[in-house]
Design an enzyme around this catalytic site. Structure first.
Site, short mmCIF file in Angstrom:
data_model
loop_
_atom_site.label_atom_id
_atom_site.label_comp_id
_atom_site.label_asym_id
_atom_site.label_seq_id
_atom_site.Cartn_x
_atom_site.Cartn_y
_atom_site.Cartn_z
N ASP A 164 0.82 -1.37 -0.05
CA ASP A 164 0.25 0.09 -0.05
C ASP A 164 0.59 1.24 -0.03
O ASP A 164 0.76 1.99 0.83
CB ASP A 164 -0.83 0.11 1.44
CG ASP A 164 -2.02 0.78 1.07
OD1 ASP A 164 -2.45 1.27 -0.14
OD2 ASP A 164 -2.71 1.36 2.19
N LEU A 165 1.81 1.32 -1.16
CA LEU A 165 2.84 2.22 -0.89
C LEU A 165 2.37 3.63 -1.71
O LEU A 165 2.44 3.82 -2.80
CB LEU A 165 4.16 1.73 -1.52
CG LEU A 165 5.17 2.56 -1.34
CD1 LEU A 165 5.86 2.77 0.18
CD2 LEU A 165 6.59 2.21 -2.09
#
Length: 299
Positions: free
Chosen positions: A191-192
């Site tokens: 979830d960057l």
């Protein structure tokens, strides 16, 4: 043994913490600013197992490209607290979105090299005590999309174009996962995006809040393309510039980045539709359609 959530009070006592601010409650965690041995810190008490794995992954990364971990177990994690006060949305809002994407790409590269991906046989063991072997695979993450047949996908939305996109995304995701090689397989953040990279000191940008998955390294690039806001993510010029920057920094072809963006958009839309968050689904489908058009033009 079934995982159970801990409590803030128990963690404060266990780690000998001093409360240093108001608590923050999210759908998945309880957060509390604290001090730990005189250092500014953030206590995170996960409410779901996925978040607990993320905290243990941060500990395994040992502060390489991410917030340092001062203390951790299966029920809580005490993190270095960012005192700079900024995340990467600040760069985009200041007109430097490519600067933000450059930082995200750099952090991505550091994280992917921080630990080796576990051997495929170990990722199904789940009993070695090593968090890396407990992380789900990208194939597992995509189950919501892959195991839903075409008719059921269409029933999730009453918009024919959106339903058709989900079906195309399902086919593309199958191909991308099947074509993933061991050389491209890394431990992913999962979830960057802009809000998950903070400035810990001037110019010191590091990640927080990993989900933790094992899969193709380009998947981590797809989240940043859907953020930090609708206007930026759905603008063709921004997409083109972002993909070109990522192509150079990651050393992969443009089509691979766009294809993973399409697949991730389809998966994210399915999750949103299943949760009844139709507006989020429409936004992520719009990003996926934009990437899909760019992908078609690249071929």
């Amino acid at each position: 043994m079934e995982w159970r959530a801990g409590t803030v009070d128990a963690a404060v006592e266990q780690w000998v913490l001093v409360r240093d601010g108001d608590p923050i409650v999210t759908a998945s965690s309880h957060l509390l600013p604290v001090t730990h041995r005189g250092r500014s810190a953030m206590l995170k008490v996960p409410l779901v197992h996925e978040e607990a794995l993320g905290g243990r992954l941060l500990a395994a990364w040992r502060g390489v490209g991410c917030a340092a971990v001062f203390a951790a177990d299966e029920h809580s994690v005490v993190l270095e607290r960012a005192v700079g006060g900024r995340d990467l949305t600040s760069l985009t809002r200041a007109g430097d979105d490519l600067g933000a994407i450059g930082v995200l790409g750099s952090v991505l590269g550091v994280l992917h090299g921080a630990v080796a991906a576990p051997a495929p046989a170990l990722t199904t063991a789940h009993d070695t005590g090593d968090v890396l072997t407990e992380l789900p695979s990208l194939d597992e993450w995509f189950r919501a999309l892959l195991l839903t047949d075409a008719a059921a996908l269409g029933a999730l939305t009453d918009d024919a174009a959106s339903a058709a996109f989900l079906r195309r995304g399902r086919i593309l995701a199958h191909r991308l996962l099947d074509d993933t090689t061991p050389a491209d397989t890394v431990v992913l953040h999962g979830d960057l995006h802009h809000e998950n990279v903070l400035e810990f000191a001037p110019g010191d940008w590091r990640a927080i809040d990993p989900k933790g998955i094992v899969g193709h390294r380009v998947f981590d690039a797809a989240a940043m393309l859907a953020n930090p806001d609708r206007a930026t993510a759905q603008d063709p010029w921004h997409l083109e510039q972002r993909v070109e920057l990522l192509r150079r920094s990651l050393g992969v072809d443009r089509s691979t980045i766009l294809a993973w963006s399409v697949a991730r958009s389809a998966l994210s839309a399915v999750w949103s539709l299943q949760d009844g968050v139709d507006e989020d689904a429409r936004d992520t489908i719009a990003v996926g359609l934009l990437a899909e058009r760019a992908l078609g033009a690249a071929r």
